[in-house]
Design a protein around this motif. Structure first.
Motif, PDB file in Angstrom:
ATOM      1  N   VAL A 150      -6.710  -2.707   1.051  1.00  0.00           N
ATOM      2  CA  VAL A 150      -7.067  -2.026   2.304  1.00  0.00           C
ATOM      3  C   VAL A 150      -8.139  -2.825   3.042  1.00  0.00           C
ATOM      4  CG1 VAL A 150      -8.221  -0.001   3.262  1.00  0.00           C
ATOM      5  CG2 VAL A 150      -6.396   0.296   1.590  1.00  0.00           C
ATOM      6  N   MET A 151      -9.165  -3.266   2.327  1.00  0.00           N
ATOM      7  CA  MET A 151     -10.225  -4.063   2.947  1.00  0.00           C
ATOM      8  C   MET A 151      -9.681  -5.374   3.491  1.00  0.00           C
ATOM      9  SD  MET A 151     -13.442  -3.516   0.324  1.00  0.00           S
ATOM     10  CE  MET A 151     -14.413  -4.673   1.294  1.00  0.00           C
TER      11      MET A 151
ATOM     12  N   SER B 175     -11.655 -10.361  -0.664  1.00  0.00           N
ATOM     13  CA  SER B 175     -11.212  -9.051  -1.151  1.00  0.00           C
ATOM     14  C   SER B 175     -10.060  -9.204  -2.137  1.00  0.00           C
ATOM     15  CB  SER B 175     -10.785  -8.166   0.023  1.00  0.00           C
ATOM     16  OG  SER B 175     -11.885  -7.889   0.872  1.00  0.00           O
TER      17      SER B 175
ATOM     18  N   LEU C 262       0.830  -1.205   0.000  1.00  0.00           N
ATOM     19  CA  LEU C 262       0.000   0.000   0.000  1.00  0.00           C
ATOM     20  C   LEU C 262       0.864   1.254   0.000  1.00  0.00           C
ATOM     21  CD1 LEU C 262      -2.769  -1.126   2.512  1.00  0.00           C
ATOM     22  CD2 LEU C 262      -3.057  -0.671   0.065  1.00  0.00           C
TER      23      LEU C 262
ATOM     24  N   SER D  88       0.838   4.015  -4.558  1.00  0.00           N
ATOM     25  CA  SER D  88       0.680   5.283  -5.264  1.00  0.00           C
ATOM     26  C   SER D  88       1.808   5.493  -6.263  1.00  0.00           C
ATOM     27  CB  SER D  88       0.644   6.440  -4.261  1.00  0.00           C
ATOM     28  OG  SER D  88       1.846   6.497  -3.505  1.00  0.00           O
TER      29      SER D  88
ATOM     30  N   ALA E 244      -6.529   1.989  -8.465  1.00  0.00           N
ATOM     31  CA  ALA E 244      -7.228   2.300  -7.222  1.00  0.00           C
ATOM     32  C   ALA E 244      -8.010   1.089  -6.726  1.00  0.00           C
ATOM     33  CB  ALA E 244      -8.158   3.495  -7.423  1.00  0.00           C
ATOM     34  N   ARG E 245      -8.567   0.303  -7.641  1.00  0.00           N
ATOM     35  CA  ARG E 245      -9.354  -0.857  -7.189  1.00  0.00           C
ATOM     36  C   ARG E 245      -8.457  -1.889  -6.507  1.00  0.00           C
ATOM     37  NH1 ARG E 245     -10.140  -5.739  -9.471  1.00  0.00           N
ATOM     38  NH2 ARG E 245      -8.777  -6.308 -11.208  1.00  0.00           N
ATOM     39  N   HIS E 246      -7.208  -2.018  -6.958  1.00  0.00           N
ATOM     40  CA  HIS E 246      -6.268  -2.913  -6.275  1.00  0.00           C
ATOM     41  C   HIS E 246      -6.047  -2.427  -4.842  1.00  0.00           C
ATOM     42  CE1 HIS E 246      -4.238  -3.725 -10.449  1.00  0.00           C
ATOM     43  NE2 HIS E 246      -5.479  -4.146 -10.400  1.00  0.00           N
ATOM     44  N   ARG E 247      -5.754  -1.141  -4.729  1.00  0.00           N
ATOM     45  CA  ARG E 247      -5.446  -0.575  -3.418  1.00  0.00           C
ATOM     46  C   ARG E 247      -6.638  -0.681  -2.472  1.00  0.00           C
ATOM     47  NH1 ARG E 247      -3.992   3.802  -5.229  1.00  0.00           N
ATOM     48  NH2 ARG E 247      -5.811   5.078  -4.755  1.00  0.00           N
ATOM     49  N   ASP E 248      -7.837  -0.384  -2.976  1.00  0.00           N
ATOM     50  CA  ASP E 248      -9.029  -0.437  -2.123  1.00  0.00           C
ATOM     51  C   ASP E 248      -9.273  -1.859  -1.614  1.00  0.00           C
ATOM     52  OD1 ASP E 248      -9.380   2.230  -2.596  1.00  0.00           O
ATOM     53  OD2 ASP E 248     -10.955   1.969  -4.107  1.00  0.00           O
ATOM     54  N   ALA E 249      -9.078  -2.843  -2.488  1.00  0.00           N
ATOM     55  CA  ALA E 249      -9.292  -4.229  -2.081  1.00  0.00           C
ATOM     56  C   ALA E 249      -8.260  -4.675  -1.050  1.00  0.00           C
ATOM     57  CB  ALA E 249      -9.252  -5.148  -3.301  1.00  0.00           C
TER      58      ALA E 249
END
Length: 443
Positions: free
Chosen positions: A386-387, A418, A204, A208, A379-384
């Motif tokens: 994070v979850m 996730s 994570l 970015s 972003a979808r990789h990062r959000d998943a």
């Protein structure tokens, strides 16, 4: 499962030596027989004369190859026609294909989508292929290749395997409630989850930066009026992008240009000169300049070398920020070297250019090359992730507190699901159209 057969040029026709038309689906081999008269041995490139049998007309002399499903790129029978690259040749072949029963022109990204639906690739590989098609710099190419060849998928599978192993152990003791979880096994699970949490945290932190490789580093050029900001932008772009004038306050809005700097993509922004001004429009430009500098990944802080120490001192506060490169401009008009950490540069004569580019490339490499082996490029990789990390944290806390094992096991299932969404294993229908719709026709 798709039942119809699709076709499309895989390369844009024009003045080129070669154009490729791909055909995929249950009647792909029939289409090849119609054009070429037979189907050559699988996976063998063969010379054939392609004809429009309805008119008795030769369309082209081409190399053809057939790949039998499921061992093909799409998982279906797949044919490639390697044609001469003229537009008329490609159009004539596609016209013939379009009238054959069961054939239709493919939608954008449909070949890759079929590969995914037929379990030939996962979603991260599909995204890597898209990034490879769109790559404009060497750094983008390297990152896309790593993802398209399974680099991200392998890392995510490793994480899921850790979760599945922990879940299996917990489920065994849940199914046999009379057995207590041994302390050694309890500690092994907690330690494994702790290591997994650390790997996710590192990914994570670098995520970015992986996105920056895809989208380009954001570089802002800031300084007082007439410090040479617009001249520097034009010099970097090798064309007149911004207006250059001796009149202070000429630049009143942010002017951007997309560049390839030593293999790295960058969006370089020229900003308004920083000063107090009663002019309402110029003041808005200054506000935007400050905002752009704040949001930038790297700021080129400019000072006019002809102003001496006073010019450098005016920008001193900006040197205290992270990710800045101080540049003293117009050094062709002064005698002697500028003091460190300033880098002297003349966009008029090119004096100081080697040192400037070396410093700029080093700063960009430090930003871009810090991407770890798990490069979360979207972003979808990062959000998943994070979850997943949050669920792992809850599961670890439940184990440490002595809560019922069912609670920890459920959190680990959430974490695994996730990660599965990134790969396209669960609940992905709503994102398929968005992902594959970005592809070009014939891919």
């Amino acid at each position: 499962m798709e039942q119809d057969t699709i076709f499309a040029p895989a390369t844009a026709p024009g003045r080129a030596a070669l154009a490729i038309v791909r055909i995929s689906g249950p009647t792909a081999l029939d289409a090849l027989r119609d054009l070429a008269g037979d189907v050559p041995p699988a996976r063998r490139l063969s010379l054939r004369v392609l004809q429009d049998s309805s008119r008795g007309e030769v369309l082209d002399e081409a190399m053809v190859v057939a790949f039998l499903g499921p061992a093909s790129a799409t998982g279906e029978d797949l044919v490639e026609l390697h044609l001469h690259g003229g537009r008329a040749v490609v159009a004539a072949v596609c016209d013939r294909l379009s009238v054959l029963p069961g054939l239709r022109l493919a939608d954008p990204g449909e070949f890759t989508r079929r590969a995914f639906l037929n379990d030939r690739i996962d979603l991260t590989t599909a995204e890597g292929i898209l990034d490879l098609v769109d790559a404009e710099t060497d750094a983008q190419r390297r990152q896309a290749i790593a993802q398209a060849t399974g680099g991200l998928a392998a890392a995510l599978e490793g994480w899921r395997e850790t979760l599945v192993a922990a879940m299996a152990r917990l489920e065994a003791f849940i199914d046999f409630p009379d057995e207590d979880l041994p302390e050694t096994l309890h500690r092994e699970i907690v330690d494994a989850l702790s290591s997994l949490d650390a790997e996710m945290a590192m990914a994570l932190a670098d995520g970015s930066r992986a996105e920056r490789v895809r989208e380009g580093l954001r570089i802002a050029i800031v300084g007082v009026p007439n410090a040479g900001k617009s001249s520097l932008l034009n010099w970097l772009a090798k064309r007149d992008v911004a207006i250059v004038s001796a009149t202070a306050g000429t630049t009143r809005d942010v002017v951007e240009v997309h560049l390839d700097i030593n293999g790295y993509a960058a969006t370089v922004a020229d900003t308004a000169g920083l000063r107090e001004t009663p002019d309402e429009i110029e003041a808005e430009g200054v506000r935007r300049a400050l905002a752009r500098a704040e949001a930038a990944d790297l700021s080129l802080v400019l000072a006019d070398a002809t102003q001496g120490e006073a010019g450098r001192a005016a920008m001193g506060a900006y040197l205290e920020r992270d990710n800045v490169l101080p540049v003293a401009t117009k050094i062709d008009l002064v005698d002697g070297a500028v003091p460190e950490p300033w880098i002297g540069l003349s966009t008029w004569t090119g004096e100081g250019a080697p040192a400037f580019f070396q410093a700029l490339e080093t700063a960009m490499a430090q930003w871009m090359d810090r991407v770890g082996s798990v490069a979360l490029t979207r972003a979808r990789h990062r959000d998943a992730v994070v979850m997943a990390r949050e669920a792992v944290g809850r599961g670890s806390a439940a184990l440490e507190s002595g809560a019922p094992l069912e609670i920890a096991a459920e959190d680990l299932r959430i974490a695994a699901a996730s990660l599965g969404r990134i790969l396209g294993r669960v609940d992905v229908e709503e994102i398929l159209d968005r992902i594959f719709g970005e592809f070009c026709l014939g891919k």
